[in-house]
Enzyme design. Sequence first.
Site, PDB file in Angstrom:
ATOM      1  N   GLU A   1       0.854  -1.182   0.000  1.00  0.00           N
ATOM      2  CA  GLU A   1       0.000   0.000   0.000  1.00  0.00           C
ATOM      3  C   GLU A   1       0.894   1.238   0.000  1.00  0.00           C
ATOM      4  OE1 GLU A   1      -2.666  -0.181   3.299  1.00  0.00           O
ATOM      5  OE2 GLU A   1      -3.905  -1.778   2.409  1.00  0.00           O
TER       6      GLU A   1
ATOM      7  N   HIS B   1      13.470  23.196  -4.099  1.00  0.00           N
ATOM      8  CA  HIS B   1      12.270  24.031  -4.212  1.00  0.00           C
ATOM      9  C   HIS B   1      11.457  24.044  -2.921  1.00  0.00           C
ATOM     10  CE1 HIS B   1      12.404  22.857  -8.752  1.00  0.00           C
ATOM     11  NE2 HIS B   1      13.307  23.786  -8.457  1.00  0.00           N
TER      12      HIS B   1
ATOM     13  N   HIS C   1      13.111  21.069  -0.976  1.00  0.00           N
ATOM     14  CA  HIS C   1      13.206  19.671  -1.409  1.00  0.00           C
ATOM     15  C   HIS C   1      13.849  19.585  -2.779  1.00  0.00           C
ATOM     16  CE1 HIS C   1      11.272  15.981  -3.311  1.00  0.00           C
ATOM     17  NE2 HIS C   1      12.143  15.510  -2.426  1.00  0.00           N
TER      18      HIS C   1
ATOM     19  N   LYS D   1      15.378  27.394 -15.020  1.00  0.00           N
ATOM     20  CA  LYS D   1      14.889  28.049 -13.789  1.00  0.00           C
ATOM     21  C   LYS D   1      15.804  27.702 -12.613  1.00  0.00           C
ATOM     22  CE  LYS D   1      11.665  26.025 -11.376  1.00  0.00           C
ATOM     23  NZ  LYS D   1      10.387  25.449 -10.861  1.00  0.00           N
ATOM     24  N   ASP D   2      16.171  26.444 -12.504  1.00  0.00           N
ATOM     25  CA  ASP D   2      16.979  26.013 -11.352  1.00  0.00           C
ATOM     26  C   ASP D   2      18.427  26.476 -11.472  1.00  0.00           C
ATOM     27  OD1 ASP D   2      15.317  22.801 -10.676  1.00  0.00           O
ATOM     28  OD2 ASP D   2      14.705  24.897 -10.388  1.00  0.00           O
TER      29      ASP D   2
ATOM     30  N   GLU E   1       6.204  29.951  -5.336  1.00  0.00           N
ATOM     31  CA  GLU E   1       7.348  29.061  -5.537  1.00  0.00           C
ATOM     32  C   GLU E   1       8.665  29.802  -5.346  1.00  0.00           C
ATOM     33  OE1 GLU E   1       7.182  27.342  -9.511  1.00  0.00           O
ATOM     34  OE2 GLU E   1       7.813  25.455  -8.624  1.00  0.00           O
TER      35      GLU E   1
ATOM     36  N   ASP F   1      -1.311  14.955  -5.952  1.00  0.00           N
ATOM     37  CA  ASP F   1      -0.273  13.960  -6.248  1.00  0.00           C
ATOM     38  C   ASP F   1       0.499  14.414  -7.474  1.00  0.00           C
ATOM     39  OD1 ASP F   1      -1.842  10.722  -5.420  1.00  0.00           O
ATOM     40  OD2 ASP F   1      -1.468  12.545  -4.236  1.00  0.00           O
ATOM     41  N   ASN F   2       1.821  14.236  -7.419  1.00  0.00           N
ATOM     42  CA  ASN F   2       2.671  14.622  -8.556  1.00  0.00           C
ATOM     43  C   ASN F   2       3.518  13.441  -9.001  1.00  0.00           C
ATOM     44  OD1 ASN F   2       1.782  17.279  -8.322  1.00  0.00           O
ATOM     45  ND2 ASN F   2       3.487  17.897  -7.031  1.00  0.00           N
TER      46      ASN F   2
ATOM     47  N   TYR G   1       4.973  11.727  -5.669  1.00  0.00           N
ATOM     48  CA  TYR G   1       4.836  12.275  -4.327  1.00  0.00           C
ATOM     49  C   TYR G   1       3.469  12.919  -4.101  1.00  0.00           C
ATOM     50  CZ  TYR G   1       6.675  16.515  -6.690  1.00  0.00           C
ATOM     51  OH  TYR G   1       6.919  17.558  -7.548  1.00  0.00           O
TER      52      TYR G   1
ATOM     53  N   LYS H   1       5.308  16.827   1.995  1.00  0.00           N
ATOM     54  CA  LYS H   1       5.374  15.856   0.893  1.00  0.00           C
ATOM     55  C   LYS H   1       5.705  14.465   1.406  1.00  0.00           C
ATOM     56  CE  LYS H   1       6.989  19.588  -2.010  1.00  0.00           C
ATOM     57  NZ  LYS H   1       8.170  20.329  -2.454  1.00  0.00           N
TER      58      LYS H   1
HETATM   59  C1  LIG Z   1       5.595  21.404  -9.106  1.00  0.00           C
HETATM   60  C2  LIG Z   1       4.544  21.660 -10.154  1.00  0.00           C
HETATM   61  C3  LIG Z   1       4.866  22.110 -11.413  1.00  0.00           C
HETATM   62  N1  LIG Z   1       3.887  22.330 -12.340  1.00  0.00           N
HETATM   63  C4  LIG Z   1       4.277  22.767 -13.676  1.00  0.00           C
HETATM   64  C5  LIG Z   1       5.105  24.036 -13.682  1.00  0.00           C
HETATM   65  C6  LIG Z   1       6.078  23.839 -14.794  1.00  0.00           C
HETATM   66  O1  LIG Z   1       5.552  24.380 -16.001  1.00  0.00           O
HETATM   67  C7  LIG Z   1       6.205  22.329 -14.954  1.00  0.00           C
HETATM   68  C8  LIG Z   1       7.507  21.786 -14.432  1.00  0.00           C
HETATM   69  O2  LIG Z   1       7.676  22.304 -13.122  1.00  0.00           O
HETATM   70  P1  LIG Z   1       9.080  22.255 -12.411  1.00  0.00           P
HETATM   71  O3  LIG Z   1      10.170  22.439 -13.417  1.00  0.00           O
HETATM   72  O4  LIG Z   1       9.028  23.198 -11.247  1.00  0.00           O
HETATM   73  O5  LIG Z   1       9.110  20.721 -11.913  1.00  0.00           O
HETATM   74  P2  LIG Z   1      10.149  20.183 -10.813  1.00  0.00           P
HETATM   75  O6  LIG Z   1      11.506  20.764 -11.048  1.00  0.00           O
HETATM   76  O7  LIG Z   1       9.996  18.719 -10.774  1.00  0.00           O
HETATM   77  O8  LIG Z   1       9.582  20.813  -9.470  1.00  0.00           O
HETATM   78  C9  LIG Z   1       9.407  20.021  -8.307  1.00  0.00           C
HETATM   79  O9  LIG Z   1      10.690  19.742  -7.837  1.00  0.00           O
HETATM   80  C10 LIG Z   1      10.871  19.470  -6.470  1.00  0.00           C
HETATM   81  C11 LIG Z   1      11.573  18.138  -6.365  1.00  0.00           C
HETATM   82  C12 LIG Z   1       9.685  19.534  -5.619  1.00  0.00           C
HETATM   83  O10 LIG Z   1       9.662  18.989  -4.515  1.00  0.00           O
HETATM   84  C13 LIG Z   1       8.535  20.359  -6.015  1.00  0.00           C
HETATM   85  O11 LIG Z   1       7.332  19.617  -5.826  1.00  0.00           O
HETATM   86  C14 LIG Z   1       8.557  20.855  -7.392  1.00  0.00           C
HETATM   87  O12 LIG Z   1       9.082  22.171  -7.337  1.00  0.00           O
HETATM   88  O13 LIG Z   1       5.126  21.767 -14.220  1.00  0.00           O
HETATM   89  C15 LIG Z   1       2.558  22.115 -12.050  1.00  0.00           C
HETATM   90  O14 LIG Z   1       1.688  22.327 -12.915  1.00  0.00           O
HETATM   91  N2  LIG Z   1       2.219  21.676 -10.804  1.00  0.00           N
HETATM   92  C16 LIG Z   1       3.155  21.441  -9.843  1.00  0.00           C
HETATM   93  O15 LIG Z   1       2.792  21.033  -8.717  1.00  0.00           O
END
Ligand SMILES: Cc1cn([C@H]2C[C@H](O)[C@@H](COP(=O)(O)OP(=O)(O)O[C@H]3O[C@H](C)C(=O)[C@H](O)[C@H]3O)O2)c(=O)[nH]c1=O
Length: 187
Positions: free
Chosen positions: A28, A61, A118, A168-169, A142, A47-48, A131, A71
């Site tokens: 589970e 982030h 995170h 971005k990062d 953000e 959920d992502n 997650y 999370k």
């Molecule tokens: C996080 C998120 C992103 N988005 C969209 C925004 C961007 O256009 C696209 C990619 O987002 P991002 O590049 O921020 O994705 P990650 O780099 O995986 O971001 C995550 O990375 C670290 C590990 C985390 O813990 C956070 O949950 C989250 O910031 O998805 C959404 O539509 N919903 C969401 O909840």
Amino acid sequence: MKITKTEIPGLLIIEPKIFGDSRGCFFELFNQKSYQENDLKTNYIQDNVSYSSKNAVRGLHYQLSPFAQAKLVQVLHGKVLDVAVDLRENSPTYGQHYAIELSAENKLQFYIPRGFAHGLSVLSDHCVFYYKCDNFYNHEAERGINFNDPELGIDWKIPVDQAIVSPKDEVLPSFKEAEKNFFFKED
Ligand SMILES: Cc1cn([C@H]2C[C@H](O)[C@@H](COP(=O)(O)OP(=O)(O)O[C@H]3O[C@H](C)C(=O)[C@H](O)[C@H]3O)O2)c(=O)[nH]c1=O
């Protein structure tokens, strides 16, 4: 399930009960009743899933209060180094980080309460990262910290010069720069 505390208050490692048989195994991933019975009372509302290649780095982030997210993270395929950085201003471990290898093989879950940055680095060729969050995504709230900030001294277990990072990062501020705008009050 087995819950293990870490040296950073609030960060928990959860080992689900695995049911193995000749076909493979079952567990589970989340069960509100059994988690609440173990004092894991977080109410998840989003959920992502992210798919990543080897040496990808996502993070670090976080979302500003009142949009901070707790999370519950898990790897469904592959292996990552998962990292949480304590941003809680009154925490005795403020600014410290905890890193843990999560994989489809070890099936560990990592619970990260609100108030942490995170991130993850991908150690396997491919990774499916899943997650649950207890607050919705809020683009305006953000924020981030540069994963390679020397003051944090995180060993991501990958060749940093080969890290695959989003534009971005790439330009996220250092911990000290980001610190000026922290808004984490203990909930
Ligand atoms: C996080 C998120 C992103 N988005 C969209 C925004 C961007 O256009 C696209 C990619 O987002 P991002 O590049 O921020 O994705 P990650 O780099 O995986 O971001 C995550 O990375 C670290 C590990 C985390 O813990 C956070 O949950 C989250 O910031 O998805 C959404 O539509 N919903 C969401 O909840």
